[in-house]
Design a protein around this motif. Structure first.
Motif, PDB file in Angstrom:
ATOM      1  N   SER A  82       0.810  -1.219   0.000  1.00 33.57           N
ATOM      2  CA  SER A  82       0.000   0.000   0.000  1.00 33.57           C
ATOM      3  C   SER A  82       0.842   1.268   0.000  1.00 33.57           C
ATOM      4  N   ALA A  83       2.136   1.176   0.331  1.00 34.87           N
ATOM      5  CA  ALA A  83       3.001   2.352   0.337  1.00 34.87           C
ATOM      6  C   ALA A  83       3.390   2.779  -1.068  1.00 34.87           C
ATOM      7  N   PHE A  84       3.230   1.879  -2.050  1.00 38.79           N
ATOM      8  CA  PHE A  84       3.601   2.195  -3.428  1.00 38.79           C
ATOM      9  C   PHE A  84       2.373   2.734  -4.164  1.00 38.79           C
ATOM     10  N   GLU A  85       2.185   4.038  -4.035  1.00 42.55           N
ATOM     11  CA  GLU A  85       1.050   4.702  -4.672  1.00 42.55           C
ATOM     12  C   GLU A  85       1.288   4.810  -6.183  1.00 42.55           C
ATOM     13  N   SER A  86       0.190   4.789  -6.946  1.00 37.23           N
ATOM     14  CA  SER A  86       0.293   4.947  -8.395  1.00 37.23           C
ATOM     15  C   SER A  86       0.418   6.425  -8.754  1.00 37.23           C
ATOM     16  N   PHE A  87       0.916   6.684  -9.951  1.00 37.92           N
ATOM     17  CA  PHE A  87       1.095   8.053 -10.429  1.00 37.92           C
ATOM     18  C   PHE A  87      -0.158   8.467 -11.203  1.00 37.92           C
ATOM     19  N   PRO A  88      -0.843   9.514 -10.767  1.00 41.96           N
ATOM     20  CA  PRO A  88      -2.107   9.893 -11.421  1.00 41.96           C
ATOM     21  C   PRO A  88      -1.876  10.458 -12.822  1.00 41.96           C
ATOM     22  N   VAL A  89      -2.696  10.006 -13.763  1.00 37.30           N
ATOM     23  CA  VAL A  89      -2.694  10.503 -15.136  1.00 37.30           C
ATOM     24  C   VAL A  89      -4.021  11.203 -15.380  1.00 37.30           C
ATOM     25  N   THR A  90      -3.973  12.468 -15.781  1.00 36.31           N
ATOM     26  CA  THR A  90      -5.188  13.262 -15.953  1.00 36.31           C
ATOM     27  C   THR A  90      -5.162  13.965 -17.308  1.00 36.31           C
ATOM     28  N   GLY A  91      -6.336  14.471 -17.683  1.00 36.74           N
ATOM     29  CA  GLY A  91      -6.459  15.281 -18.896  1.00 36.74           C
ATOM     30  C   GLY A  91      -6.060  14.568 -20.170  1.00 36.74           C
ATOM     31  N   VAL A  92      -6.363  13.276 -20.289  1.00 37.41           N
ATOM     32  CA  VAL A  92      -5.966  12.514 -21.477  1.00 37.41           C
ATOM     33  C   VAL A  92      -6.865  12.884 -22.657  1.00 37.41           C
ATOM     34  N   LEU A  93      -6.230  13.264 -23.772  1.00 40.34           N
ATOM     35  CA  LEU A  93      -6.933  13.576 -25.015  1.00 40.34           C
ATOM     36  C   LEU A  93      -6.347  12.720 -26.129  1.00 40.34           C
ATOM     37  N   THR A  94      -7.204  12.278 -27.048  1.00 39.92           N
ATOM     38  CA  THR A  94      -6.759  11.456 -28.173  1.00 39.92           C
ATOM     39  C   THR A  94      -7.263  12.063 -29.479  1.00 39.92           C
ATOM     40  N   VAL A 133      -3.819   4.725 -20.380  1.00 42.06           N
ATOM     41  CA  VAL A 133      -2.515   5.319 -20.108  1.00 42.06           C
ATOM     42  C   VAL A 133      -2.065   4.977 -18.693  1.00 42.06           C
ATOM     43  N   HIS A 134      -0.805   4.559 -18.559  1.00 41.09           N
ATOM     44  CA  HIS A 134      -0.202   4.210 -17.279  1.00 41.09           C
ATOM     45  C   HIS A 134       1.128   4.942 -17.147  1.00 41.09           C
ATOM     46  N   ALA A 135       1.508   5.249 -15.908  1.00 38.12           N
ATOM     47  CA  ALA A 135       2.799   5.872 -15.624  1.00 38.12           C
ATOM     48  C   ALA A 135       3.477   5.106 -14.502  1.00 38.12           C
ATOM     49  N   GLY A 136       4.804   4.938 -14.609  1.00 37.76           N
ATOM     50  CA  GLY A 136       5.547   4.213 -13.594  1.00 37.76           C
ATOM     51  C   GLY A 136       7.006   4.635 -13.610  1.00 37.76           C
ATOM     52  N   THR A 137       7.750   4.158 -12.614  1.00 36.49           N
ATOM     53  CA  THR A 137       9.175   4.493 -12.529  1.00 36.49           C
ATOM     54  C   THR A 137       9.944   3.802 -13.641  1.00 36.49           C
ATOM     55  N   TRP A 138      11.018   4.455 -14.069  1.00 38.40           N
ATOM     56  CA  TRP A 138      11.849   3.930 -15.136  1.00 38.40           C
ATOM     57  C   TRP A 138      13.090   3.286 -14.534  1.00 38.40           C
ATOM     58  N   GLY A 139      13.388   2.068 -14.980  1.00 30.66           N
ATOM     59  CA  GLY A 139      14.562   1.360 -14.488  1.00 30.66           C
ATOM     60  C   GLY A 139      14.255  -0.107 -14.268  1.00 30.66           C
ATOM     61  N   SER A 140      15.261  -0.956 -14.429  1.00 31.85           N
ATOM     62  CA  SER A 140      15.068  -2.398 -14.308  1.00 31.85           C
ATOM     63  C   SER A 140      15.053  -2.878 -12.866  1.00 31.85           C
ATOM     64  N   PRO A 166      10.720  14.376  -5.490  1.00 37.10           N
ATOM     65  CA  PRO A 166      10.454  14.455  -6.933  1.00 37.10           C
ATOM     66  C   PRO A 166      10.845  13.158  -7.631  1.00 37.10           C
ATOM     67  N   ALA A 167      10.051  12.770  -8.617  1.00 41.20           N
ATOM     68  CA  ALA A 167      10.348  11.584  -9.430  1.00 41.20           C
ATOM     69  C   ALA A 167      11.207  12.028 -10.604  1.00 41.20           C
ATOM     70  N   GLY A 168      12.453  11.547 -10.643  1.00 41.50           N
ATOM     71  CA  GLY A 168      13.379  11.994 -11.672  1.00 41.50           C
ATOM     72  C   GLY A 168      12.957  11.605 -13.075  1.00 41.50           C
ATOM     73  N   ASN A 169      12.594  10.342 -13.284  1.00 42.10           N
ATOM     74  CA  ASN A 169      12.183   9.854 -14.600  1.00 42.10           C
ATOM     75  C   ASN A 169      10.997   8.913 -14.446  1.00 42.10           C
ATOM     76  N   LEU A 170       9.972   9.163 -15.228  1.00 44.69           N
ATOM     77  CA  LEU A 170       8.813   8.273 -15.290  1.00 44.69           C
ATOM     78  C   LEU A 170       8.587   7.883 -16.740  1.00 44.69           C
ATOM     79  N   VAL A 171       8.171   6.647 -16.944  1.00 47.62           N
ATOM     80  CA  VAL A 171       7.814   6.183 -18.274  1.00 47.62           C
ATOM     81  C   VAL A 171       6.294   6.148 -18.377  1.00 47.62           C
ATOM     82  N   VAL A 172       5.775   6.707 -19.458  1.00 42.74           N
ATOM     83  CA  VAL A 172       4.332   6.758 -19.705  1.00 42.74           C
ATOM     84  C   VAL A 172       4.028   5.838 -20.880  1.00 42.74           C
ATOM     85  N   THR A 173       3.141   4.883 -20.675  1.00 40.22           N
ATOM     86  CA  THR A 173       2.781   3.908 -21.700  1.00 40.22           C
ATOM     87  C   THR A 173       1.290   3.994 -21.989  1.00 40.22           C
ATOM     88  N   ALA A 174       0.962   4.119 -23.261  1.00 37.54           N
ATOM     89  CA  ALA A 174      -0.434   4.141 -23.699  1.00 37.54           C
ATOM     90  C   ALA A 174      -0.734   2.847 -24.449  1.00 37.54           C
TER      91      ALA A 174
END
Length: 287
Positions: free
Chosen positions: A152-164, A238-245, A184-192
């Motif tokens: 539960s400590a690993f909150e998701s990154f909110p994605v808003t205002g999506v337009l296509t 659309v999803h957002a998450g941390t970048w890195g292996s 601050p999150a240095g790098n996030l990867v956004v996947t649609a």
């Protein structure tokens, strides 16, 4: 009180005690010998439950004619059924072959860490000189890392205002990414992930956003060219998450804590007079 392993005594062995030793003393000696032996012959060691491998929830690949050859695209979702471990260092191997079975493209993609009890949407693409007729994606085994915090400590990154928007040579997806974390999150990867009206996966695309903070959203723009007929696309997921292996970026954010909610001071003036308790509806004044 300390607990000890329990073993069937069976026949009491000859301990070499002379007849002057009492019966109770002999029994105590036998029990002590059994405890020292650890009851290895009568008990089995308890083993931890094995970790379950990552599973491919869904996957799709496509080939689209591009300006410099053929664009080979793949997208999918990996699932982690282990509630306390990150799946790290997962490598996807993509192989494209022509109609004669000759290998045209072979490439590897290092995937991001899969959170415990969660999923990893991903996508990738490469270019082939000749038209592939067959594309396969295989995955290497994950390395498991125990999570530093509860799930539960690993909150998701909110994605808003999506337009296509459909375009002549692609599908445009825009929106904003925020963060619930104090650091601050240095790098996030956004996947649609692009889906049809029945929810079937058609393709996908990914991009990156930098320096995402709780009080400053970052805009992303994706022009996905992996679907031949964009008219089949019904929506973008659309999803957002941390970048890195590894789990290190995600755990660092979780250890830094969540931004508290409703911490702003009231902006309205206080009441001029306290309203007090509500009036008693009956004459009964008992507390």
């Amino acid at each position: 009180m300390p607990s000890f392993p329990v073993c069937p005594l069976g026949d009491v062995p000859n301990t070499g005690y002379h007849h002057g030793v009492t019966h109770s003393t002999r029994i105590v000696g036998v029990i002590a010998l059994l405890l020292l032996a650890g009851c290895s012959s009568g008990t089995e060691k308890r083993q931890a439950a094995p970790l379950r491998p990552l599973t491919v929830r869904e996957q799709v690949s496509s080939v689209v004619k591009g300006d410099d050859g053929y664009v080979v695209n793949w997208a999918g979702v990996l699932s982690n059924a282990n509630p306390w471990h990150f799946g790290e260092h997962v490598v996807a191997t993509v192989v494209a072959k022509d109609a004669l079975g000759r290998e045209i493209v072979r490439t590897e993609q290092q995937l991001d860490a899969v959170p415990p009890g969660g999923t990893l949407p991903f996508s990738g693409q490469t270019t082939a000189a000749r038209k592939p007729s067959q594309v396969s994606v295989t995955y290497g085994s994950a390395q498991w890392h125990p999570a530093a915090r509860i799930v539960s400590a690993f909150e998701s990154f909110p994605v808003t205002g999506v337009l296509t928007a459909r375009q002549d040579h692609g599908y445009l997806v825009t929106g904003y990414v925020g963060s619930p974390y104090s650091l601050p999150a240095g790098n996030l990867v956004v996947t649609a992930l692009l889906r049809d009206r029945n929810g079937r996966l058609l393709g996908g695309g990914s991009t990156f956003v930098d320096d995402v903070r709780a009080n400053a959203k970052r805009r992303f723009i994706l022009n996905i060219q992996s679907v031949q007929d964009t008219g089949k696309i019904d929506r973008a997921e659309v999803h957002a998450g941390t970048w890195g292996s590894t789990s290190r970026p995600y755990e660092a954010l979780a250890l830094g804590g969540i931004v508290p909610v409703n911490t702003a001071k009231p902006t309205t003036a206080p009441f001029a007079k306290d309203r007090g308790r509500p009036a008693t509806l009956t004459a009964d004044a008992r507390p």
